[in-house]
Design a protein around this motif. Structure first.
Motif, mmCIF file in Angstrom:
data_model
loop_
_atom_site.group_PDB
_atom_site.id
_atom_site.type_symbol
_atom_site.label_atom_id
_atom_site.label_comp_id
_atom_site.label_asym_id
_atom_site.label_seq_id
_atom_site.Cartn_x
_atom_site.Cartn_y
_atom_site.Cartn_z
ATOM 1 N N GLN A 139 0.612 -1.257 0.630
ATOM 2 C CA GLN A 139 -0.428 0.204 -0.239
ATOM 3 C C GLN A 139 0.828 1.532 -0.429
ATOM 4 O O GLN A 139 1.901 1.061 0.677
ATOM 5 C CB GLN A 139 -0.838 0.184 0.973
ATOM 6 N N GLU A 163 -15.004 4.358 4.381
ATOM 7 C CA GLU A 163 -15.392 4.235 2.730
ATOM 8 C C GLU A 163 -16.691 5.446 2.418
ATOM 9 O O GLU A 163 -17.504 5.195 1.676
ATOM 10 C CB GLU A 163 -16.625 2.585 2.772
ATOM 11 N N SER A 166 -15.291 9.582 0.791
ATOM 12 C CA SER A 166 -15.160 10.172 -0.566
ATOM 13 C C SER A 166 -15.925 11.578 -1.452
ATOM 14 O O SER A 166 -15.805 12.507 -1.703
ATOM 15 C CB SER A 166 -15.295 9.469 -1.976
ATOM 16 N N ASP A 174 -5.923 16.028 -2.699
ATOM 17 C CA ASP A 174 -5.518 14.838 -1.867
ATOM 18 C C ASP A 174 -6.739 13.259 -1.473
ATOM 19 O O ASP A 174 -6.215 12.953 -0.356
ATOM 20 C CB ASP A 174 -4.666 14.835 -0.601
ATOM 21 N N SER A 175 -7.597 13.596 -1.932
ATOM 22 C CA SER A 175 -8.390 13.032 -1.567
ATOM 23 C C SER A 175 -8.683 11.558 -1.150
ATOM 24 O O SER A 175 -8.694 10.720 -0.238
ATOM 25 C CB SER A 175 -9.205 13.084 -1.973
ATOM 26 N N ALA A 176 -7.284 10.914 -2.334
ATOM 27 C CA ALA A 176 -7.114 9.509 -2.143
ATOM 28 C C ALA A 176 -6.530 9.095 -1.182
ATOM 29 O O ALA A 176 -6.218 8.063 -0.792
ATOM 30 C CB ALA A 176 -6.576 9.094 -3.720
ATOM 31 N N GLN A 177 -5.496 9.704 -1.238
ATOM 32 C CA GLN A 177 -3.893 10.193 0.197
ATOM 33 C C GLN A 177 -5.028 9.918 1.497
ATOM 34 O O GLN A 177 -4.788 8.501 2.313
ATOM 35 C CB GLN A 177 -3.107 11.007 -0.527
ATOM 36 N N ILE A 179 -8.029 9.116 2.178
ATOM 37 C CA ILE A 179 -8.566 8.348 2.298
ATOM 38 C C ILE A 179 -7.865 6.754 2.926
ATOM 39 O O ILE A 179 -8.046 6.672 3.723
ATOM 40 C CB ILE A 179 -10.097 7.639 0.676
ATOM 41 N N LEU A 180 -6.828 6.491 1.473
ATOM 42 C CA LEU A 180 -6.253 5.392 2.570
ATOM 43 C C LEU A 180 -5.467 6.004 3.845
ATOM 44 O O LEU A 180 -5.803 4.452 4.536
ATOM 45 C CB LEU A 180 -4.902 5.175 0.931
#
Length: 641
Positions: A139, A163, A166, A174-177, A179-180
């Motif tokens: 990851q 979950e 989003s 930076d939403s993906a980072q 959320i991760l």
């Protein structure tokens, strides 16, 4: 005897207070101004419900926001209906959620022996570990993403799980980072069998929503609910109440004051009061009479707060109900003006120093920010006046008490690796040992023996004669946790001996302060859950309480306005009443009619209504070298032009 105590308490209520106490079914909102006797009403209502149902087994749920308030309510109920108080579950939102999750969290994958992490440094370390471990699991975690922890907290406070994040982060590049990072943090908490403070509310909400049969059972077991300081509820807490209540329960009795909403930054909103009236078809009654403050302060408070528009349309002005006054009318509100902030601090400290020593316990210095209090604290100490700044303390200061708590946690949660590090490092300081935490963990996992027993053996070899008594006491505790109360008493006695030998002439050490705090907290916890409660329940209460001891007699206490909320004091000094200070620069930037300015005004309202006898309002012409106009709040109260 019981009937007499309760009867007398009920007879002392006013007609409108008695109406609230006697309310039966259905939702009720009580708009209760400061000093209006709301705690007496809440406790009398609980006592009346219990007394009138002695042949029944249902319980009553009462929620508030501080352990101090919960303990006071429980003590009052016990005095009114002794022997029945155990049918009343009185506690904070967080303690209620922790109890709910320990009993039923397995339905959402939470083991009952979970740890609660409240310290920011611990939570950052957990996230840091998760981010460093992520690449080895394929990851793309980055150590820099620990900066997202505050944002994760805000999402949890709005009941947004990873979950669902989003949508909340739709406009963030930076939403993906983020959320991760959120997912990694939650995975690490689950791996450690741990929750943070915001997780308590979030997971309790998830439990209520996904297990409707459990929520229905709570409604049957607790047919009457009461919520104190309802104006402080944030979105998560309000939605939790709605989820548990479902479409059936409407016996909610909430007490609120929309003029005392000062936690807007934490999600508190006047809209929750309006939503409650609609969502629960609630009746409304008001307690406008203030029995705490002299009439001059009540009048100033009324003149101030009418400038706000975010308040219930039908809100009645405060009525002065205090009849016994110690001072002449012209002394109830006094003004102080100084050239600079340094002069203000020295002037206020000098004035307090001239007060009789017996008054100092009832003197409070309030300010909008901690920085203003720091100056006054130094000035008081220069005047040889004992003084402290009241603040929540999430951990003990001394190595001795940190070690004791770590040992107790290890007994209850033997697989807690992170706690082992705290235990080992704390004992190395008090036992003059050099045990290595990593070696303890490695040896334990290789041998299959517990972390605690592995540490014991290594510590005994390293300690020689120093500290062996303490190690042996912990060994006995690990072998038989039911002896916790007696063995903790012996350990504390050993700490007391060490304190006296290290500083026989004084008790200003961290250990002395921690021992005082422990005695107070343990007494409060045992009063709340009983002496026979198991060790894990004791620790749950301990984790949720501040580790700060009460001030010593003759000590002046300095507090932020937020910290003073809920208190009342004879002599109140409110300093820093200048533009850019109170109201703050940030609220001025937002504008005169902004929600931020209204909250600043409520801060002032809360501060001035703490005073039982005398309110001293203070300002300087210059702060940090900058010229400042008198606060608009002084003008609005009619005390300046």
């Amino acid at each position: 005897m019981t009937q007499d105590v309760l009867s007398r308490a009920l007879e002392e209520l006013t007609e409108i207070q008695r109406r609230a106490v006697d309310w039966e079914d259905g939702a009720m909102l009580v708009l209760a101004g400061p000093g209006s006797g709301k705690t007496q009403v809440l406790t009398c209502r609980i006592a009346r419900l219990l007394n009138s149902s002695r042949d029944k087994s249902f319980r009553i749920l009462a929620l508030t926001f501080t352990n101090k308030a919960a303990d006071e309510m429980k003590a009052r109920v016990a005095n009114l209906v002794p022997g029945l108080e155990e049918r009343a579950s009185i506690g904070t939102f967080h303690s209620f959620c922790a109890q709910l999750l320990r009993q039923h969290g397995i339905h959402v994958g939470i083991k009952p022996d979970f740890t609660i992490y409240s310290l920011d440094e611990d939570r950052r370390a957990i996230l840091d570990d998760a981010l460093h471990r992520a690449p080895s699991n394929g990851q793309p975690g980055s150590a820099e993403n620990v900066r997202y922890l505050g944002l994760i907290d805000r999402m949890k406070a709005r009941l947004i799980a990873p979950e669902d994040a989003s949508t909340f982060l739709a406009t963030s590049a930076d939403s993906a980072q983020i959320i991760l990072t959120y997912k990694l943090y939650e995975q690490e908490l689950r791996r450690l069998n741990a929750l943070d403070f915001n997780s308590l509310i979030l997971e309790a909400y998830v439990l209520a929503k996904t297990t409707p049969a459990l929520a229905a059972r709570y409604r049957r077991s607790y047919p009457f609910w009461l919520v104190d300081e309802f104006q402080d509820t944030n979105e998560a807490q309000y939605r939790l109440i709605k989820a548990l209540a479902g479409s059936e329960s409407r016996n909610l009795f909430v007490v609120a004051d929309d003029d005392q909403i000062i936690y807007q930054w934490n999600g508190a909103s006047y809209r929750h009061i309006q939503s409650f009236l609609t969502d629960f078809s609630a009746d409304l009654i008001q307690f406008p009479t203030n029995y705490r403050c002299p009439p001059a302060i009540v009048e100033a408070a009324n003149r101030l707060v009418v400038y706000n528009i975010q308040r219930t349309r039908e809100k009645q002005p405060l009525i002065a109900g205090k009849t016994v006054l110690k001072l002449p009318e012209e002394k109830h509100i006094q003004l102080r003006e100084f050239p600079t902030d340094e002069d203000e601090a020295n002037g206020i400290a000098g004035e307090i120093a001239r007060r009789p020593r017996e008054e100092l316990n009832e003197v409070r210095v309030l300010a909008r920010t901690r920085a203003l209090l720091d100056r006054v604290l130094l000035a008081l100490r220069k005047n040889q006046i004992p003084a402290i700044i009241a603040q929540r303390r999430d951990d003990f200061l001394s190595a001795e008490l940190r070690w004791l708590v770590a040992c107790l946690k290890q007994v209850v949660r033997p697989l807690d690796r992170r706690n082992v590090i705290v235990l080992v490092e704390a004992f190395n300081r008090i036992g003059n040992t050099e045990v290595n935490a990593d070696e303890v963990i490695a040896e334990s996992e290789a041998s299959g023996r517990s972390y605690l027993m592995t540490w014991r053996d290594q510590a005994l070899r390293a300690a020689a004669t120093t500290g062996t008594d303490l190690i042996n006491l912990i060994s006995r505790l690990a072998e038989n946790p039911t002896l916790a109360n007696n063995l903790i008493t012996e350990i504390l006695a050993e700490f007391e001996k060490r304190r006296k030998s290290s500083s026989p002439s004084g008790d200003e050490s961290d250990l002395a302060e921690d021992l005082m705090a422990w005695r107070e907290i343990a007494h409060e916890i045992h009063s709340h859950i009983g002496h026979a409660a198991p060790l894990d329940q004791f620790l749950q209460q301990l984790e949720l309480r501040s580790k700060e001891p009460s001030p010593k007699p003759g000590t002046v206490t300095l507090m932020t306005v937020h910290g003073a909320k809920g208190g009342e004091f004879d002599w109140v000094y409110l300093i820093g009443l200048a533009e850019d200070v109170m109201p703050s620069f940030q609220s001025l930037q937002k504008g005169d009619k902004s929600p931020e300015m209204e909250e600043e005004r409520r801060n002032c309202f809360v501060a001035i209504t703490r005073a039982k006898e005398c309110l001293i309002l203070s300002r300087a012409a210059r702060y940090k070298g900058w010229q400042k106009a008198p606060s608009r709040f002084l003008v609005e109260m009619g005390l300046a032009k």
